[in-house]
Motif scaffolding. Structure first.
Motif, short mmCIF file in Angstrom:
data_model
loop_
_atom_site.label_atom_id
_atom_site.label_comp_id
_atom_site.label_asym_id
_atom_site.label_seq_id
_atom_site.Cartn_x
_atom_site.Cartn_y
_atom_site.Cartn_z
N GLN A 603 7.57 34.00 46.43
CA GLN A 603 8.66 34.42 47.33
C GLN A 603 8.10 35.35 48.41
N VAL A 604 8.48 35.06 49.68
CA VAL A 604 7.94 35.84 50.79
C VAL A 604 8.42 37.28 50.78
N PHE A 605 9.66 37.53 50.30
CA PHE A 605 10.18 38.90 50.33
C PHE A 605 9.47 39.80 49.32
N LEU A 606 8.69 39.20 48.39
CA LEU A 606 7.97 40.01 47.41
C LEU A 606 6.51 40.28 47.82
N LEU A 607 6.15 39.86 49.00
CA LEU A 607 4.79 40.11 49.48
C LEU A 607 4.69 41.54 50.01
N ARG A 608 3.65 42.26 49.61
CA ARG A 608 3.52 43.67 49.98
C ARG A 608 2.30 43.96 50.85
N ASN A 609 1.26 43.12 50.75
CA ASN A 609 0.01 43.38 51.46
C ASN A 609 -0.22 42.31 52.52
N ILE A 610 -0.94 42.70 53.54
CA ILE A 610 -1.26 41.75 54.60
C ILE A 610 -2.15 40.63 54.07
N GLU A 611 -3.00 40.94 53.06
CA GLU A 611 -3.91 39.94 52.49
C GLU A 611 -3.13 38.85 51.74
N GLU A 612 -2.12 39.29 50.98
CA GLU A 612 -1.36 38.27 50.26
C GLU A 612 -0.44 37.51 51.20
N ASP A 654 -10.11 41.04 46.61
CA ASP A 654 -10.73 42.33 46.95
C ASP A 654 -9.70 43.42 47.24
N HIS A 655 -8.51 43.04 47.71
CA HIS A 655 -7.57 44.05 48.20
C HIS A 655 -6.22 44.09 47.46
N VAL A 656 -5.99 43.13 46.60
CA VAL A 656 -4.67 43.07 45.95
C VAL A 656 -4.83 43.16 44.45
N MET A 657 -4.08 44.07 43.84
CA MET A 657 -4.03 44.18 42.39
C MET A 657 -3.00 43.18 41.87
N ASP A 663 7.04 43.45 37.06
CA ASP A 663 7.01 42.05 36.64
C ASP A 663 7.20 41.09 37.82
N GLU A 664 8.11 41.45 38.72
CA GLU A 664 8.39 40.54 39.85
C GLU A 664 7.16 40.39 40.75
N LEU A 665 6.51 41.51 41.05
CA LEU A 665 5.31 41.45 41.90
C LEU A 665 4.17 40.69 41.20
#
Length: 690
Positions: A603-612, A654-657, A663-665
């Motif tokens: 889901q696009v609304f759950l994206l937090r980083n520019i890399e993801e 490299d940049h996303v945990m 759970d959602e993320l």
């Protein structure tokens, strides 16, 4: 001092088509056994005729055993020197380690270039025993499918052995080989020369055998004499004979010990017979060479090789001409008898010929081939009527007098009789060409109708034999199903025929109407074809793991399969392959651990980083692009896009945990990786490759 070691095994007539192979096996086995016995040697020469296998080991070094080679590095040597240890202590310590009895005077121990070694000088009786063991082992390991026993012993060899001659220089090596005492007697030609020849020295062979026994034991020398003789004779009569890569040259070289080339002729009226009949009679039956002109048209001559010197060559030529005349007269008679009836008139009589007691008659098989040929023709947009007609006549010539008398002409006779009866050229040609390929590396059918008939006939045989569970096992393949499968695959692949192999197998199986589960039978046959496909490509140098991973997808389109295989085979040699393999495995290991991934729709609304976010956008772009490329079979372009994607995935790692508490993320990021994994494996799962 250097020596010559010689061994000749005198036998009954050896298989002519395997003589050269057997001689090389024997010589190689002697070489291996000498190495095992630590006997240093240099050049090995092999000799072979129809009644002997011989090996001459030239420049044999002094008979001794070299043993226990040990490299003493400079560091260890320096320690010995620094400690002041005398050489005797060093040698004794080394000898104890390797169980060498240096106190015995017959052993010599020395250091050379910082190596320790010893050699044991051998007594004559020990040498003889060792050489006999070498020969025995070499004979037992000489390869052959069928062995023979003779006499009261339990000895086995290709043919019964009558004489064994073994010399070391001028000394007979005493011993017993396969129950036969070794001596220095060698046998001459059956009809010329001395009956027995005494070999005084190993170096006298093979010259003494040629001079006194009229036997040229050098295989290549005999072959060259035959080839030269043929060229000289052909030049006189103004013809052409194909001797390059000729099976007949090799066979005649194996059959004769003193070759002499002669030429005979036959009446020109016999040239009206089909070319295949003349070749069958002259080449295959009589082992003579046919002669053609520059246009490959047969001339009324034949060339043959005899095995004896004669003062009356005319009598020999007349004798061969009489035999050829008799054979060709018979062929003309049968050909004229067959011309009374049409080829199609044999069709009802096929019901009297059993193809297999559990499957039915040749007429039953013909009806199945007709239906199968019609189905294949529809798939390929070919002429259905011609395919059915070719299939209907395919087995008819088997009942003709010509084929009954000359079985190797089947197919070719069908072609000539179909032309005589006014059948179309395509249908006529298919009668002969559907037998292709007959063996490994053979030519393929030329026309589409011939290919259709060849495929239909072979897949029908495979389906029928599999339906009664008489599968090929080990070396046993009485119905030549493996050869039939390779034939089908070669025709489809090399002739670029777009045919769904799974549908073909199902269609063929359905025509038998057996009580077995058709699904089970179809799967069994497809597995068999896949196995042969692997062998086919492995023999062409392709990687087995790549072949099998691609086969996991399907066996629908073999043309597409080959294109995919070629691209991936070449890609596996690049650094990009390693990168995708490691990345695919890494992604898989992450997503397989979490059971909460429900789909690969992040889901696009759950994206937090520019890399993801960048990875998300790229994945959705590639989802459409790669699907389109896959439909167009653009496999190299797909790999290029996957390499670009791999860089974004590595940046994402490299940049996303991924394994966060939310759970959602976490699920959304795992879904992102799940979608990436699906695209990474759209062509092949790289993680399964070595």
């Amino acid at each position: 001092m250097k020596h010559t070691f010689f061994v000749e095994i005198g036998t009954e007539e050896l298989p002519s088509r395997r003589l050269q192979e057997l001689a090389k096996f024997f010589a190689n086995n002697i070489h291996i056994e000498l190495n095992h016995a630590n006997i240093v040697h240099q050049e090995i020469k092999w000799f072979a005729t129809s009644r002997r296998l011989a090996v001459k080991v030239v420049m044999l070094i002094d008979i001794h055993i070299y043993g226990f080679f040990e490299n003493i590095s400079s560091g260890i040597m320096q320690v010995f020197v620094d400690n002041g240890s005398p050489w005797s202590v060093i040698i004794n310590n080394w000898a104890v380690t390797y169980n060498v009895k240096v106190k015995c005077s017959k052993y010599i121990v020395y250091s050379k270039n910082k190596w320790f070694m010893y050699r044991e000088l051998m007594q004559d009786d020990t040498v003889h025993h060792l050489l006999c063991k070498v020969i025995n082992n070499a004979l037992k390991k000489t390869s052959n499918r069928i062995f023979m026993r003779w006499g009261k012993g339990d000895f086995k060899f290709i043919r019964p052995i009558h004489t064994v001659t073994v010399l070391l220089n001028d000394h007979v090596v005493s011993g017993n080989i396969f129950g036969i005492n070794i001596n220095r007697i060698i046998c001459s030609h059956r009809f010329m020369g001395k009956s027995d020849i005494i070999l005084s020295h190993a170096d006298d062979y093979p010259s003494i055998l040629m001079q006194q026994g009229f036997v040229i034991s050098n295989y290549n020398q005999r072959k060259k004499i035959i080839q030269t003789g043929i060229k000289e004779v052909v030049k006189k009569i103004g013809g052409v004979v194909k001797i390059e890569d000729s099976f007949l040259v090799e066979e005649l070289t194996s059959l004769v010990e003193w070759p002499i080339v002669l030429v005979g002729s036959f009446k020109p009226k016999f040239l009206k017979l089909p070319k295949e009949v003349l070749i069958d009679v002259i080449e295959y039956n009589q082992k003579h060479f046919v002669v053609t002109n520059e246009n490959k048209e047969l001339l009324p001559y034949f060339i043959f090789v005899i095995n004896v010197k004669s003062t009356n060559r005319e009598a020999i030529i007349n004798g061969h001409e009489t035999v050829i005349y008799s054979k060709l007269t018979d062929a003309s008679y049968f050909f004229n008898i067959d011309s009374i009836v049409r080829l199609e008139s044999y069709l009802p009589h096929l019901n009297n010929i059993l193809f297999h007691r559990k499957i039915g008659t040749l007429l039953d098989k013909t009806k199945r081939i007709e239906k199968l040929s019609a189905w294949i023709a529809i798939q390929l947009n070919a002429d259905v009527s011609q395919a059915v007609r070719a299939a209907k006549l395919a087995k008819c010539d088997l009942l003709s007098n010509m084929v009954i008398e000359f079985p190797r002409t089947q197919g070719a006779i069908g072609m000539h009789y179909a032309r005589r009866d006014g059948e179309s050229e395509v249908v006529s040609l298919a009668q002969k060409e559907y037998y292709y390929p007959r063996f490994s590396g053979d030519i393929l059918p030329n026309t589409q109708i011939s290919c259709i008939l060849a495929i239909a006939d072979r897949i029908d045989t495979i389906s029928g034999i599999f339906s009664i569970k008489e599968y090929p096992k080990g070396n046993g393949d009485p119905f030549a199903l493996r050869r039939a499968a390779i034939g089908i695959l070669r025709i489809i692949i090399e002739k670029r025929i777009f045919l769904n192999l799974s549908f073909l197998v199902k269609q063929s199986v359905d025509l038998y109407n057996n009580n077995l589960s058709n699904k089970y039978l179809v799967d069994k046959i497809i597995d068999f074809l896949q196995g042969r496909l692997c062998i086919y490509y492995q023999n062409r140098g392709y990687r087995n793991d790549v072949i099998r991973v691609i086969l996991k997808n399907s066996l629908v389109n073999l043309i597409d399969f080959e294109k995919r295989l070629n691209v991936l085979h070449n890609f596996c040699r690049t650094e990009g392959f390693f990168l995708l393999k490691v990345l695919t495995k890494r992604v898989f290991n992450i997503i397989i651990k979490d059971d909460m991934i429900s789909n690969d729709r992040p889901q696009v609304f759950l994206l937090r980083n520019i890399e993801e976010f960048n990875l998300f956008v790229k994945l959705f772009e590639l989802d459409i692009l790669l699907s389109d490329m896959l439909k167009k079979h653009c496999y190299l372009e797909i790999l290029i896009e996957l390499l670009k994607l791999s860089k974004l995935i590595n940046v994402f790692f490299d940049h996303v945990m991924i394994m966060v508490q939310n759970d959602e993320l976490r699920i959304n990021r795992l879904s992102l990786l799940s979608k990436a994994y699906r695209l990474l494996t759209i062509l092949i799962d790289f993680s399964l490759l070595k």
